[in-house]
Design a protein around this motif. Sequence first.
Motif, short mmCIF file in Angstrom:
data_model
loop_
_atom_site.label_atom_id
_atom_site.label_comp_id
_atom_site.label_asym_id
_atom_site.label_seq_id
_atom_site.Cartn_x
_atom_site.Cartn_y
_atom_site.Cartn_z
N THR A 121 48.05 -66.41 -21.24
CA THR A 121 48.69 -66.46 -22.56
C THR A 121 48.50 -67.81 -23.24
O THR A 121 48.86 -67.97 -24.40
CB THR A 121 50.19 -66.19 -22.42
OG1 THR A 121 50.77 -67.16 -21.54
CG2 THR A 121 50.44 -64.80 -21.86
N ASP A 168 63.83 -57.77 -26.40
CA ASP A 168 62.77 -58.71 -26.75
C ASP A 168 61.63 -57.96 -27.41
O ASP A 168 60.86 -57.25 -26.76
CB ASP A 168 62.28 -59.44 -25.49
CG ASP A 168 61.22 -60.48 -25.81
OD1 ASP A 168 61.09 -60.84 -27.01
OD2 ASP A 168 60.53 -60.94 -24.90
N GLU A 188 58.93 -59.09 -28.72
CA GLU A 188 57.60 -59.65 -28.51
C GLU A 188 57.24 -59.72 -27.02
O GLU A 188 56.41 -60.51 -26.62
CB GLU A 188 57.53 -61.06 -29.12
CG GLU A 188 57.76 -61.07 -30.63
CD GLU A 188 57.67 -62.47 -31.21
OE1 GLU A 188 57.47 -63.41 -30.41
OE2 GLU A 188 57.78 -62.62 -32.43
N GLN A 189 57.88 -58.90 -26.25
CA GLN A 189 57.66 -58.94 -24.81
C GLN A 189 56.23 -58.52 -24.45
O GLN A 189 55.61 -57.71 -25.12
CB GLN A 189 58.65 -58.03 -24.09
CG GLN A 189 58.47 -56.57 -24.47
CD GLN A 189 59.49 -55.67 -23.82
OE1 GLN A 189 59.14 -54.80 -23.05
NE2 GLN A 189 60.75 -55.91 -24.10
N THR A 190 55.74 -59.07 -23.35
CA THR A 190 54.46 -58.66 -22.80
C THR A 190 54.73 -57.72 -21.63
O THR A 190 55.88 -57.46 -21.28
CB THR A 190 53.66 -59.89 -22.32
OG1 THR A 190 54.44 -60.60 -21.35
CG2 THR A 190 53.36 -60.81 -23.48
N ASP A 191 53.67 -57.22 -21.02
CA ASP A 191 53.85 -56.28 -19.91
C ASP A 191 54.35 -56.97 -18.64
O ASP A 191 54.92 -56.31 -17.76
CB ASP A 191 52.54 -55.56 -19.62
CG ASP A 191 52.20 -54.54 -20.69
OD1 ASP A 191 53.09 -54.23 -21.50
OD2 ASP A 191 51.06 -54.06 -20.72
N ILE A 250 56.49 -60.43 -17.29
CA ILE A 250 57.34 -61.54 -17.73
C ILE A 250 57.95 -62.22 -16.52
O ILE A 250 58.53 -61.55 -15.64
CB ILE A 250 58.46 -61.05 -18.66
CG1 ILE A 250 57.87 -60.40 -19.92
CG2 ILE A 250 59.40 -62.18 -19.05
CD1 ILE A 250 58.88 -59.71 -20.79
N LYS A 289 56.32 -54.06 -16.72
CA LYS A 289 56.63 -52.80 -17.40
C LYS A 289 55.91 -51.64 -16.72
O LYS A 289 54.74 -51.74 -16.37
CB LYS A 289 56.22 -52.89 -18.87
CG LYS A 289 56.58 -51.66 -19.70
CD LYS A 289 56.08 -51.78 -21.12
CE LYS A 289 56.82 -52.86 -21.88
NZ LYS A 289 56.42 -52.89 -23.32
N THR A 301 49.13 -66.46 -11.49
CA THR A 301 48.53 -65.46 -12.37
C THR A 301 47.97 -64.27 -11.59
O THR A 301 48.18 -63.12 -11.97
CB THR A 301 47.41 -66.11 -13.20
OG1 THR A 301 47.97 -67.11 -14.04
CG2 THR A 301 46.71 -65.08 -14.07
N ARG A 336 48.93 -60.25 -11.84
CA ARG A 336 47.94 -59.19 -12.07
C ARG A 336 48.06 -58.10 -11.01
O ARG A 336 47.95 -56.90 -11.30
CB ARG A 336 46.54 -59.78 -12.07
CG ARG A 336 46.21 -60.63 -13.30
CD ARG A 336 44.88 -61.34 -13.13
NE ARG A 336 44.57 -62.15 -14.29
CZ ARG A 336 43.61 -63.09 -14.30
NH1 ARG A 336 42.87 -63.29 -13.21
NH2 ARG A 336 43.38 -63.78 -15.40
N ARG A 374 50.93 -55.96 -11.72
CA ARG A 374 50.59 -55.03 -12.78
C ARG A 374 49.92 -53.78 -12.21
O ARG A 374 50.16 -52.65 -12.67
CB ARG A 374 49.66 -55.73 -13.78
CG ARG A 374 49.02 -54.90 -14.85
CD ARG A 374 49.96 -54.53 -15.95
NE ARG A 374 50.71 -53.32 -15.65
CZ ARG A 374 51.68 -52.84 -16.40
NH1 ARG A 374 52.05 -53.49 -17.47
NH2 ARG A 374 52.29 -51.73 -16.07
#
Length: 330
Positions: A58, A215, A217-220, A222, A235, A272, A276, A279
């Motif tokens: 990000t 939120d 503006e949340q991303t997948d 956090i 998410k 990071t 991933r 995810r």
Amino acid sequence: MGEIIYLRDQHFAEFHDKCFLLLSASNHIELSRQLTKTLHHMLVTKNTPVALYHYLPTGQLRLIYYFSFGSNIEYEDEISSIRSFEALSHSQLTYYALNGEHETWGYVAHPPSSYIGSTHWISSLVDIAMHQLGLLSAKCIDRQQAKLKTSRRLLSKDIHLFTNIEEILDRHRQRWRDIFHACGICLASQGALHRFGHCPSDHQLLQQLSWLSNDAEQTDVIEFEGSHQGSLAVKLSLAGTHHGWLLLFRDQPFTNKHVDSAIHRALSCWLTYEARMARVLADDLALTIAALEISHTNRQFITTAQQLASLKPAIHSAPRAVTSAEQNNK
């Protein structure tokens, strides 16, 4: 890797031993500790803290390690408040980039010090650290991917064996904790909280979920800070359908009586590549939940069809009402 310059300097008598410790580090925390400790030793001024920042996709920077033998209150707020390269470049800190083959992994930084030696030494140290970071990351990613592939294969089989998410979680929870070195895991789906391991209280979990839902503006993925430090939320979504959240929890990375609480609150617990991988697991869980929902709906249709079929004999044998026209014909 940068060229190692051989100089007769008392401050670098143990340099090669320190480099060996970097190359022998078996995980990211150990490598971070050795890198910041060695740089701290080289800076001569013993109360000069050294910070290690991880660069996120990000564009943000997250503090992942901090080393200091003394207290340097003057710079603690500045070190803990840095969240971007722009902030780092405009700060009073001296910093060095940890550049990988394709991207920047992060930055190691420290306040101005009395160090007057050749910068080749520090460049060599940073190059060695980056080389080991690349090896460790590749090794960890390969290991986690192999475990996640096994998890995915077992999940696909369990969809046909189990009828609800609780049974699947009970079967796989310890495997997922081991993969992510997590102290606890929570799956928030369909209004229910499925917790196992060492997790925050229900009240704290509901606070986190409330923040996530509010939120815009949340991303997948956090990572929480402050009082919720150590929590990673991912998410669960599939084809635009939001199935809930996967939450992974870790204890604080380390405790050090010399580290200020503001530094502790700023420390990141997740790298990071770990986010991933989380995810990937979240996608597998979303697919599993969707498959279970479809299976449940199909069972309901089958049950309804069976019930309707059982009513047909009764419908055919029931007395038929005689109309007024039929009565007149008689």
